[in-house]
Design a protein around this motif. Structure first.
Motif, short mmCIF file in Angstrom:
data_model
loop_
_atom_site.label_atom_id
_atom_site.label_comp_id
_atom_site.label_asym_id
_atom_site.label_seq_id
_atom_site.Cartn_x
_atom_site.Cartn_y
_atom_site.Cartn_z
N ASP A 135 0.83 -1.21 0.00
CA ASP A 135 0.00 0.00 0.00
C ASP A 135 0.87 1.26 0.00
O ASP A 135 0.65 2.19 0.78
CB ASP A 135 -0.96 0.02 1.20
CG ASP A 135 -1.94 -1.14 1.15
OD1 ASP A 135 -2.24 -1.60 0.04
OD2 ASP A 135 -2.39 -1.58 2.22
N GLN A 136 1.86 1.27 -0.86
CA GLN A 136 2.76 2.42 -1.02
C GLN A 136 3.50 2.77 0.28
O GLN A 136 3.90 3.91 0.48
CB GLN A 136 1.98 3.64 -1.54
CG GLN A 136 1.21 3.38 -2.82
CD GLN A 136 2.09 2.86 -3.95
OE1 GLN A 136 3.21 3.32 -4.11
NE2 GLN A 136 1.59 1.90 -4.71
N HIS A 197 4.03 7.15 1.71
CA HIS A 197 3.62 8.03 0.60
C HIS A 197 4.53 7.85 -0.62
O HIS A 197 4.98 8.83 -1.23
CB HIS A 197 3.59 9.49 1.03
CG HIS A 197 2.81 9.74 2.28
ND1 HIS A 197 1.43 9.64 2.32
CD2 HIS A 197 3.22 10.05 3.55
CE1 HIS A 197 1.02 9.91 3.55
NE2 HIS A 197 2.08 10.15 4.32
N LEU A 198 4.82 6.61 -0.97
CA LEU A 198 5.61 6.35 -2.17
C LEU A 198 4.72 6.46 -3.41
O LEU A 198 3.55 6.05 -3.38
CB LEU A 198 6.25 4.97 -2.11
CG LEU A 198 7.63 4.89 -1.44
CD1 LEU A 198 7.54 5.26 0.04
CD2 LEU A 198 8.21 3.50 -1.61
N LYS A 199 5.26 6.98 -4.46
CA LYS A 199 4.51 7.16 -5.70
C LYS A 199 4.58 5.89 -6.55
O LYS A 199 5.59 5.18 -6.53
CB LYS A 199 5.08 8.35 -6.49
CG LYS A 199 4.91 9.67 -5.77
CD LYS A 199 5.41 10.84 -6.61
CE LYS A 199 6.90 10.79 -6.81
NZ LYS A 199 7.40 11.99 -7.50
N PRO A 200 3.52 5.59 -7.29
CA PRO A 200 3.56 4.39 -8.14
C PRO A 200 4.48 4.59 -9.33
O PRO A 200 4.75 5.70 -9.78
CB PRO A 200 2.09 4.22 -8.56
CG PRO A 200 1.51 5.59 -8.47
CD PRO A 200 2.22 6.28 -7.34
N THR A 227 8.41 0.84 -7.56
CA THR A 227 7.07 0.62 -7.02
C THR A 227 6.12 0.20 -8.14
O THR A 227 6.27 0.61 -9.29
CB THR A 227 6.56 1.89 -6.35
OG1 THR A 227 6.60 2.98 -7.30
CG2 THR A 227 7.41 2.26 -5.15
N GLY A 230 -0.09 2.08 -10.26
CA GLY A 230 -1.39 2.21 -9.64
C GLY A 230 -2.49 1.84 -10.62
O GLY A 230 -2.24 1.50 -11.79
#
Length: 360
Positions: A135-136, A197-200, A227, A230
């Motif tokens: 989940d990021q 709060h990692l970005k896809p 990652t 999304g």
């Protein structure tokens, strides 16, 4: 020939004499040094170029309070390699080591190393990183190298259990940009170090930096990951608006339910037509009367179908403002009041003269 000058023949004779004297003499090793990493100790050296290929070496060590001890871990004190691993159990003590070459029954002089204190001089090797991306959120666990010291259970202690002051900073890089950093003092499976709060679809790299230790004494590690992507083209705005309007609709429905069932309006009261006067009531009495029932009149207000209310006398007009009131006193069945038969109530005039009231 002056005394201050030597002939070439004499120099040649001296050179030949020195070669004959040095022939068969072994030269000691060079560049002897003690090194430690993760509290594992090695003695390194380099042989002299004139040493024979078949030469072997002897190693000894001591601390500040002991005598020289032969290094039994080096294969019976005789090794053919140029490194020997030693075991020092006191990390705060100071140690020395020495080595010499042995060949053809002859031995060279000892070559000694400089001093070594494990707590001060050991190099911390690179740790291992294990992580979980969910989940990021990236959860990172640091696994430090093992030392030669054993626990009571027989397993080897990690470095952070011997060097208690050791802890790490974790740096998170997006390409070459530092985006997050977290302290990781007691990393474990139960309490990992996390990045949020990692970005896809983005490449991140995690680097370790040992805290409270000089940079030249620590070896760092870096690992990278990408990652996952999304949901493609997911209409987030439409989903938010739909949820808002659904919440608004539920709120309106809830208010209507409360209005109808929790705070209902008072019921209306309707009199039967048999009790409504043909004459129009005065203006002051035209107020709307609440209705307590609908449809036909209840039994206690129904008039007998074979009797009629007494006709009004023309010679004695009804006093203005006089109204009929339904008395709750039940009259016996069959009794007549002004020719009107009631089942459970009596109609009485609202106003009477004092005389008629006294007579009654």
């Amino acid at each position: 020939m002056g005394c201050g000058r030597m002939s070439p023949a004499l120099l040649l004779l001296l050179f030949l004499a020195s070669c004959s004297l040095l022939q068969g003499t072994l030269l000691r090793p060079r560049h002897v040094r003690l090194e430690a990493q993760n509290f594992h100790v090695w003695l390194h050296w380099e042989p002299d170029p004139s040493s024979p290929i078949s030469a072997t070496y002897e190693v000894e060590w001591r601390n500040r309070t002991s005598n020289w001890t032969k290094a039994g871990a080096c294969g019976g004190n005789r090794i053919s390699s140029w490194v020997c691993e030693l075991y020092f159990d006191r990390i705060h003590d100071i140690y020395w080591a020495r080595v010499r070459v042995v060949a053809g029954g002859e031995q060279s002089e000892w070559a000694s190393s400089s001093e070594l204190q494990l707590y001060r001089d050991t190099i911390i090797g690179p740790p291992k990183l294990s992580w979980l991306l969910q989940d990021q959120i990236l959860s990172v666990k640091i696994i430090t190298p093992l030392t030669p010291y054993k626990k009571r259970t027989g397993s080897y202690k990690p470095v952070n259990r011997v060097l208690l002051k050791l802890w790490y900073w974790l740096h998170l890089y997006e390409e070459d940009l530092l985006v997050q950093q977290v302290p990781c003092k007691r990393s474990s499976e139960k309490v990992p170090c996390t990045f949020g709060h990692l970005k896809p679809s983005t490449q991140y790299c995690v680097r370790t930096v040992a805290a409270d230790i000089a940079r030249e004494r620590s070896r760092e590690v870096e690992r990278c990951l990408v990652t996952p992507a999304g949901p493609a083209g997911f209409p987030w705005v439409l989903a938010v608006l739909s949820a808002f309007f659904l919440l608004l609709l539920l709120s309106v429905a809830g208010l209507c339910f409360i209005q109808l069932h929790v705070f209902p309006s008072p019921p209306e009261m309707c009199l039967p037509k048999a009790l409504v006067s043909d004459r129009s009531p005065p203006a002051w009495s035209r107020a709307r009367v609440p209705c307590i029932f609908r449809g036909s009149a209840p039994p206690f207000l129904q008039l007998s179908h074979h009797q009629h209310p007494p006709p009004r006398s023309r010679s004695r007009p009804e006093p203005p403002g006089q109204r009929w009131l339904l008395s709750p006193a039940a009259a016996p069945t069959g009794s007549h009041t002004h020719g009107t038969q009631l089942s459970a109530g009596v109609l009485v005039p609202l106003r009477h003269s004092r005389r008629s009231m006294d007579q009654s």
